[in-house]
Design a protein around this motif. Structure first.
Motif, PDB file in Angstrom:
ATOM      1  N   VAL A  24      15.308  20.783   0.568  1.00  0.00           N
ATOM      2  CA  VAL A  24      15.522  19.661   1.477  1.00  0.00           C
ATOM      3  C   VAL A  24      14.551  18.561   1.085  1.00  0.00           C
ATOM      4  N   ARG A  25      15.088  17.415   0.688  1.00  0.00           N
ATOM      5  CA  ARG A  25      14.256  16.273   0.284  1.00  0.00           C
ATOM      6  C   ARG A  25      13.884  15.429   1.500  1.00  0.00           C
ATOM      7  N   ARG A  33      20.699  14.099   9.941  1.00  0.00           N
ATOM      8  CA  ARG A  33      20.979  13.699   8.564  1.00  0.00           C
ATOM      9  C   ARG A  33      19.963  14.376   7.647  1.00  0.00           C
ATOM     10  N   ALA A  34      20.410  14.733   6.446  1.00  0.00           N
ATOM     11  CA  ALA A  34      19.508  15.341   5.473  1.00  0.00           C
ATOM     12  C   ALA A  34      19.990  15.019   4.066  1.00  0.00           C
ATOM     13  N   THR A  35      19.061  15.060   3.130  1.00  0.00           N
ATOM     14  CA  THR A  35      19.375  14.961   1.717  1.00  0.00           C
ATOM     15  C   THR A  35      18.801  16.201   1.053  1.00  0.00           C
ATOM     16  N   VAL A  36      19.618  16.883   0.274  1.00  0.00           N
ATOM     17  CA  VAL A  36      19.172  18.094  -0.423  1.00  0.00           C
ATOM     18  C   VAL A  36      19.356  17.902  -1.917  1.00  0.00           C
ATOM     19  N   GLY A  59      22.543  17.905  -9.137  1.00  0.00           N
ATOM     20  CA  GLY A  59      22.532  16.697  -8.341  1.00  0.00           C
ATOM     21  C   GLY A  59      21.997  16.850  -6.945  1.00  0.00           C
ATOM     22  N   CYS A  60      22.396  15.901  -6.113  1.00  0.00           N
ATOM     23  CA  CYS A  60      21.939  15.834  -4.723  1.00  0.00           C
ATOM     24  C   CYS A  60      23.143  15.763  -3.806  1.00  0.00           C
ATOM     25  N   PRO A  77      24.011  10.357  -5.947  1.00  0.00           N
ATOM     26  CA  PRO A  77      23.069  10.334  -7.078  1.00  0.00           C
ATOM     27  C   PRO A  77      21.660  10.655  -6.581  1.00  0.00           C
ATOM     28  N   CYS A  78      20.875  11.264  -7.449  1.00  0.00           N
ATOM     29  CA  CYS A  78      19.505  11.636  -7.073  1.00  0.00           C
ATOM     30  C   CYS A  78      18.547  10.484  -7.197  1.00  0.00           C
TER      31      CYS A  78
END
Length: 78
Positions: A24-25, A33-36, A59-60, A77-78
């Motif tokens: 988890v970024r 909301r999350a970005t992984v 990727g993400c 995109p990462c």
């Protein structure tokens, strides 16, 4: 879907990604909301530990709850 159901579904989706080798970024527990991102390095400082199983997709991904309360995911995109 109720707010509680949406929150639970979102948390389950994040845990699913974590358990399959994603890290988890960013995560917003209030906004759901999350970005992984695919984990590329073994976790932990001990070099004798088994590396984390890395996801096979590069990727993400972005995870979020839409206006209907459904958990969504998309590649970004990462």
């Amino acid at each position: 879907m109720t707010v509680t159901e949406s929150t639970s579904a979102f948390q389950a989706m994040v845990k699913k990604y974590e358990s399959t080798g994603w890290e988890v970024r960013t995560i917003d527990h209030v906004g759901l909301r999350a970005t992984v991102r695919v984990r590329t390095m073994p976790t932990g400082g001990d070099t004798h530990e088994q590396p984390v199983q890395v996801a096979t997709v590069a990727g993400c991904r972005r995870l979020w709850v839409d206006s209907k309360g459904e958990v969504q995911e998309t590649t970004v995109p990462c």
